[in-house]
Structures are given as structure tokens and as C-alpha cells.
Design a protein around this motif. Structure first.
Motif, PDB file in Angstrom:
ATOM      1  N   MET A   1       0.847  -1.176   0.000  1.00 48.82           N
ATOM      2  CA  MET A   1       0.000   0.000   0.000  1.00 48.82           C
ATOM      3  C   MET A   1       0.889   1.233   0.000  1.00 48.82           C
ATOM      4  SD  MET A   1      -3.075   0.886   2.660  1.00 48.82           S
ATOM      5  CE  MET A   1      -2.131   1.108   4.153  1.00 48.82           C
ATOM      6  N   THR A   2       0.706   2.108  -0.996  1.00 47.33           N
ATOM      7  CA  THR A   2       1.507   3.323  -1.097  1.00 47.33           C
ATOM      8  C   THR A   2       0.588   4.542  -1.086  1.00 47.33           C
ATOM      9  OG1 THR A   2       1.454   3.162  -3.496  1.00 47.33           O
ATOM     10  CG2 THR A   2       3.367   2.207  -2.380  1.00 47.33           C
ATOM     11  N   LEU A   3       0.019   4.810   0.069  1.00 46.31           N
ATOM     12  CA  LEU A   3      -0.903   5.930   0.197  1.00 46.31           C
ATOM     13  C   LEU A   3      -0.221   7.091   0.895  1.00 46.31           C
ATOM     14  CD1 LEU A   3      -4.011   3.904   1.359  1.00 46.31           C
ATOM     15  CD2 LEU A   3      -3.639   4.909  -0.880  1.00 46.31           C
ATOM     16  N   ALA A   4      -0.391   8.278   0.343  1.00 41.71           N
ATOM     17  CA  ALA A   4       0.192   9.477   0.930  1.00 41.71           C
ATOM     18  C   ALA A   4      -0.707  10.661   0.616  1.00 41.71           C
ATOM     19  CB  ALA A   4       1.590   9.715   0.367  1.00 41.71           C
ATOM     20  N   PRO A   5      -0.757  11.632   1.514  1.00 40.00           N
ATOM     21  CA  PRO A   5      -1.548  12.831   1.223  1.00 40.00           C
ATOM     22  C   PRO A   5      -1.156  13.435  -0.120  1.00 40.00           C
ATOM     23  CG  PRO A   5      -0.876  12.831   3.508  1.00 40.00           C
ATOM     24  CD  PRO A   5      -0.149  11.681   2.833  1.00 40.00           C
ATOM     25  N   GLY A   6      -2.137  13.997  -0.783  1.00 39.63           N
ATOM     26  CA  GLY A   6      -1.909  14.612  -2.083  1.00 39.63           C
ATOM     27  C   GLY A   6      -2.542  13.840  -3.230  1.00 39.63           C
ATOM     28  N   LEU A   7      -2.850  12.563  -3.011  1.00 37.72           N
ATOM     29  CA  LEU A   7      -3.541  11.817  -4.064  1.00 37.72           C
ATOM     30  C   LEU A   7      -4.904  12.459  -4.297  1.00 37.72           C
ATOM     31  CD1 LEU A   7      -2.804   8.134  -2.981  1.00 37.72           C
ATOM     32  CD2 LEU A   7      -1.702   9.438  -4.806  1.00 37.72           C
ATOM     33  N   HIS A   8      -5.302  12.566  -5.545  1.00 38.70           N
ATOM     34  CA  HIS A   8      -6.577  13.228  -5.827  1.00 38.70           C
ATOM     35  C   HIS A   8      -7.226  12.673  -7.079  1.00 38.70           C
ATOM     36  CE1 HIS A   8      -4.599  15.321  -9.067  1.00 38.70           C
ATOM     37  NE2 HIS A   8      -3.696  15.788  -8.235  1.00 38.70           N
ATOM     38  N   ALA A   9      -8.493  12.951  -7.203  1.00 43.12           N
ATOM     39  CA  ALA A   9      -9.263  12.568  -8.396  1.00 43.12           C
ATOM     40  C   ALA A   9     -10.429  13.526  -8.519  1.00 43.12           C
ATOM     41  CB  ALA A   9      -9.764  11.139  -8.291  1.00 43.12           C
ATOM     42  N   SER A  10     -10.918  13.654  -9.735  1.00 42.11           N
ATOM     43  CA  SER A  10     -12.111  14.480  -9.934  1.00 42.11           C
ATOM     44  C   SER A  10     -12.980  13.843 -11.003  1.00 42.11           C
ATOM     45  CB  SER A  10     -11.733  15.910 -10.323  1.00 42.11           C
ATOM     46  OG  SER A  10     -11.084  15.933 -11.567  1.00 42.11           O
ATOM     47  N   LEU A  11     -14.242  14.164 -10.940  1.00 42.94           N
ATOM     48  CA  LEU A  11     -15.160  13.712 -11.969  1.00 42.94           C
ATOM     49  C   LEU A  11     -16.121  14.843 -12.290  1.00 42.94           C
ATOM     50  CD1 LEU A  11     -18.041  12.460 -10.329  1.00 42.94           C
ATOM     51  CD2 LEU A  11     -16.162  11.057  -9.578  1.00 42.94           C
ATOM     52  N   LEU A  12     -16.604  14.820 -13.516  1.00 39.75           N
ATOM     53  CA  LEU A  12     -17.505  15.859 -14.015  1.00 39.75           C
ATOM     54  C   LEU A  12     -18.798  15.189 -14.431  1.00 39.75           C
ATOM     55  CD1 LEU A  12     -17.935  18.831 -14.951  1.00 39.75           C
ATOM     56  CD2 LEU A  12     -16.973  18.124 -17.154  1.00 39.75           C
ATOM     57  N   ILE A  13     -19.904  15.721 -13.944  1.00 41.33           N
ATOM     58  CA  ILE A  13     -21.199  15.180 -14.331  1.00 41.33           C
ATOM     59  C   ILE A  13     -22.092  16.292 -14.850  1.00 41.33           C
ATOM     60  CG2 ILE A  13     -21.090  13.322 -12.643  1.00 41.33           C
ATOM     61  CD1 ILE A  13     -23.682  15.416 -11.638  1.00 41.33           C
ATOM     62  N   MET A  14     -23.060  15.906 -15.629  1.00 46.54           N
ATOM     63  CA  MET A  14     -24.141  16.816 -15.970  1.00 46.54           C
ATOM     64  C   MET A  14     -25.347  16.326 -15.184  1.00 46.54           C
ATOM     65  SD  MET A  14     -25.892  17.883 -19.594  1.00 46.54           S
ATOM     66  CE  MET A  14     -26.927  16.437 -19.765  1.00 46.54           C
ATOM     67  N   VAL A  15     -25.957  17.213 -14.415  1.00 42.06           N
ATOM     68  CA  VAL A  15     -27.097  16.828 -13.596  1.00 42.06           C
ATOM     69  C   VAL A  15     -28.236  16.378 -14.517  1.00 42.06           C
ATOM     70  CG1 VAL A  15     -28.795  17.601 -11.898  1.00 42.06           C
ATOM     71  CG2 VAL A  15     -26.421  18.442 -11.772  1.00 42.06           C
ATOM     72  N   GLU A  16     -28.722  15.166 -14.260  1.00 44.45           N
ATOM     73  CA  GLU A  16     -29.823  14.599 -15.036  1.00 44.45           C
ATOM     74  C   GLU A  16     -30.996  14.325 -14.101  1.00 44.45           C
ATOM     75  OE1 GLU A  16     -28.777  11.648 -17.867  1.00 44.45           O
ATOM     76  OE2 GLU A  16     -26.718  12.380 -18.008  1.00 44.45           O
ATOM     77  N   ARG A  17     -32.111  13.981 -14.657  1.00 46.02           N
ATOM     78  CA  ARG A  17     -33.321  13.757 -13.851  1.00 46.02           C
ATOM     79  C   ARG A  17     -33.103  12.701 -12.762  1.00 46.02           C
ATOM     80  NH1 ARG A  17     -36.730  17.115 -15.714  1.00 46.02           N
ATOM     81  NH2 ARG A  17     -37.065  17.538 -17.915  1.00 46.02           N
ATOM     82  N   GLU A  18     -32.302  11.681 -13.062  1.00 48.83           N
ATOM     83  CA  GLU A  18     -32.042  10.632 -12.081  1.00 48.83           C
ATOM     84  C   GLU A  18     -31.264  11.137 -10.869  1.00 48.83           C
ATOM     85  OE1 GLU A  18     -31.113  10.298 -15.414  1.00 48.83           O
ATOM     86  OE2 GLU A  18     -33.014   9.342 -15.892  1.00 48.83           O
ATOM     87  N   ASP A  19     -30.627  12.301 -10.986  1.00 51.45           N
ATOM     88  CA  ASP A  19     -29.819  12.869  -9.908  1.00 51.45           C
ATOM     89  C   ASP A  19     -30.622  13.774  -8.977  1.00 51.45           C
ATOM     90  OD1 ASP A  19     -27.405  11.774 -11.027  1.00 51.45           O
ATOM     91  OD2 ASP A  19     -27.388  13.427 -12.469  1.00 51.45           O
ATOM     92  N   LEU A  20     -31.871  14.028  -9.300  1.00 54.05           N
ATOM     93  CA  LEU A  20     -32.660  15.044  -8.601  1.00 54.05           C
ATOM     94  C   LEU A  20     -33.234  14.557  -7.270  1.00 54.05           C
ATOM     95  CD1 LEU A  20     -34.637  16.563 -11.602  1.00 54.05           C
ATOM     96  CD2 LEU A  20     -32.430  17.291 -10.638  1.00 54.05           C
ATOM     97  N   ALA A  21     -33.385  15.498  -6.359  1.00 56.51           N
ATOM     98  CA  ALA A  21     -33.990  15.210  -5.061  1.00 56.51           C
ATOM     99  C   ALA A  21     -35.402  14.655  -5.227  1.00 56.51           C
ATOM    100  CB  ALA A  21     -34.008  16.474  -4.205  1.00 56.51           C
ATOM    101  N   THR A  22     -36.134  15.151  -6.212  1.00 57.72           N
ATOM    102  CA  THR A  22     -37.488  14.655  -6.449  1.00 57.72           C
ATOM    103  C   THR A  22     -37.476  13.194  -6.885  1.00 57.72           C
ATOM    104  OG1 THR A  22     -37.365  15.640  -8.658  1.00 57.72           O
ATOM    105  CG2 THR A  22     -38.556  16.876  -6.979  1.00 57.72           C
ATOM    106  N   LYS A  23     -36.483  12.781  -7.624  1.00 59.88           N
ATOM    107  CA  LYS A  23     -36.374  11.399  -8.105  1.00 59.88           C
ATOM    108  C   LYS A  23     -35.884  10.457  -6.997  1.00 59.88           C
ATOM    109  CE  LYS A  23     -36.098   8.157 -11.310  1.00 59.88           C
ATOM    110  NZ  LYS A  23     -37.218   7.614 -12.012  1.00 59.88           N
ATOM    111  N   ILE A  24     -34.905  10.908  -6.241  1.00 61.27           N
ATOM    112  CA  ILE A  24     -34.293  10.082  -5.200  1.00 61.27           C
ATOM    113  C   ILE A  24     -35.180  10.014  -3.955  1.00 61.27           C
ATOM    114  CG2 ILE A  24     -32.317   9.995  -3.608  1.00 61.27           C
ATOM    115  CD1 ILE A  24     -30.570  10.916  -5.921  1.00 61.27           C
ATOM    116  N   GLY A  25     -35.998  11.046  -3.760  1.00 60.81           N
ATOM    117  CA  GLY A  25     -36.878  11.079  -2.597  1.00 60.81           C
ATOM    118  C   GLY A  25     -36.311  11.835  -1.412  1.00 60.81           C
TER     119      GLY A  25
END
Length: 132
Positions: A1-25
């Protein structure tokens, strides 16, 4: 295991109907749901360390602090970035920020613990065999 502070990741999404509070409840307005924002932030933390864990290891979520600061409607592009900020044995601490353009949508911290995948799954099954 080679874990150290500074590792990072990002993701980009477009909000869709399935992501909405109304859909998820989780609410009755058509905006990015807080549970969905959390799931996306956790996805980023998993991606940040995936290639740095030892053979047979994974991480599981153990603690979350989330501040959902602004609403994001359908069609909004939201980028979620997570960075490993502390490693304490098997305990990993991440900070994350979600942005829609220059506006901060959410921030928080997520803690995960590194575990042996098979042992973790074996504890869930009383017969001691993992299922796929």
C-alpha cells in the motif's frame, strides 16, 4: 500500500433527472440531491486511491461531513474533486469540493478505512464464503 496525502481525483457530471432530489426522494425540488452529491464525492475518493492500494485491498466509508451550499438544476455541469489529506494507519481522510463553474456547490470531508476485501466480505456471510 503506497498511500500518501496529495492523491486526488475528480469527476464531471451533468445533472440529469435521475440525480434530482425529487427522483431520489430526498426532497421535493428538482435539483441535485444531497445523497447523490455525497455518492459522487465518495466515487472521487475511491478513484483517488484505487491504484495505490495493495493487492486484495479496498476502502470502505466510515464518516462523512457534507455541506451542500447551492442548488444545481438539470443540465448543470458539476465537477467534484477529492484529495487525500491525511493517512493514519488504515484510516484515510479526504476533503472534497463540488463546483458548478466558479460557484462552490458543496464541500466536506470523507473518511474511509482500508480493509482486506475478502476478510471484509467473509464477516458479512455467516458461512464464511463470499458471494459474487
Amino acid at each position: 500500500m503506497t498511500l500518501a496525502p496529495g492523491l486526488h481525483a475528480s469527476l464531471l457530471i451533468m445533472v440529469e433527472r435521475e440525480d434530482l432530489a425529487t427522483k431520489i426522494g430526498s426532497g421535493d425540488v428538482p435539483v441535485l440531491a444531497t445523497p447523490r452529491l455525497l455518492a459522487l464525492a465518495e466515487m472521487a475518493t475511491v478513484q483517488a486511491v484505487r491504484d495505490h492500494l495493495g493487492a486484495g485491498q479496498t476502502s470502505v466509508g466510515t464518516r462523512v461531513e457534507l455541506h451542500h451550499l447551492a442548488a444545481s438544476p438539470v443540465g448543470a455541469h458539476v465537477e467534484i474533486g477529492a484529495e487525500l489529506t491525511a493517512v493514519d494507519g488504515r484510516r484515510l481522510v479526504f476533503t472534497f469540493t463540488a463546483r458548478e463553474r466558479a460557484r462552490v456547490v458543496g464541500t466536506g470531508t470523507i473518511e474511509r478505512t482500508v480493509v482486506d476485501r475478502e476478510k471484509f466480505l467473509d464477516r458479512l456471510n455467516p458461512e464464511g464464503t463470499t458471494s459474487g
